[in-house]
Design a protein around this motif. Structure first.
Motif, PDB file in Angstrom:
ATOM      1  N   ASP A  83      -7.864  -0.577   6.306  1.00  0.00           N
ATOM      2  CA  ASP A  83      -7.820  -1.721   5.401  1.00  0.00           C
ATOM      3  C   ASP A  83      -6.785  -1.459   4.313  1.00  0.00           C
ATOM      4  O   ASP A  83      -7.095  -0.899   3.264  1.00  0.00           O
ATOM      5  N   PRO A  84      -5.531  -1.863   4.565  1.00  0.00           N
ATOM      6  CA  PRO A  84      -4.487  -1.622   3.575  1.00  0.00           C
ATOM      7  C   PRO A  84      -4.491  -2.622   2.422  1.00  0.00           C
ATOM      8  O   PRO A  84      -3.634  -2.556   1.546  1.00  0.00           O
ATOM      9  N   SER A  85      -5.466  -3.536   2.388  1.00  0.00           N
ATOM     10  CA  SER A  85      -5.448  -4.594   1.378  1.00  0.00           C
ATOM     11  C   SER A  85      -5.543  -4.063  -0.048  1.00  0.00           C
ATOM     12  O   SER A  85      -5.122  -4.736  -0.985  1.00  0.00           O
ATOM     13  N   GLY A  86      -6.053  -2.862  -0.222  1.00  0.00           N
ATOM     14  CA  GLY A  86      -6.132  -2.267  -1.554  1.00  0.00           C
ATOM     15  C   GLY A  86      -4.761  -1.997  -2.162  1.00  0.00           C
ATOM     16  O   GLY A  86      -4.633  -1.879  -3.371  1.00  0.00           O
ATOM     17  N   ARG A  87      -3.733  -1.918  -1.325  1.00  0.00           N
ATOM     18  CA  ARG A  87      -2.374  -1.654  -1.803  1.00  0.00           C
ATOM     19  C   ARG A  87      -1.589  -2.938  -2.038  1.00  0.00           C
ATOM     20  O   ARG A  87      -0.439  -2.895  -2.452  1.00  0.00           O
TER      21      ARG A  87
END
Length: 92
Positions: A83-87
């Protein structure tokens, strides 16, 4: 038909042409299609958005075939399992 099967069918039908065209041509066509998608989004033309998304996906899969990249596995690994959405720099 899943995405891997679609990519395989595209490879069977278009790889010879793509190989003759070369990576820079394929990339130029992808950029052109992304530009057409941007215009369709700007106009909020859903029918055109559908058409241009199809063209963009086709070119992405053609490039994946050209470079023999297993894009489906990487897509699952990066966006489904990970889940790269944190970046992502999203407005709050």
């Amino acid at each position: 038909m899943d995405l891997k099967e679609v990519r395989k069918a595209i490879k069977e039908k278009y790889y010879e042409i793509d190989a003759r065209s070369g990576e820079l041509f394929l990339l130029a066509v992808l950029f052109e299609e992304v530009g057409e998608l941007a215009e369709a989004v700007r106009k909020r033309d859903v029918k055109a958005i559908e058409e241009e998304l199809t063209d963009v996906l086709f070119m992405v899969l053609s490039l994946a075939n050209y470079f023999n990249v297993d894009i489906e596995s990487r897509l699952v690994e990066k966006y489904i399992k990970g889940d790269p959405s944190g970046r992502w720099d999203l407005p709050e």
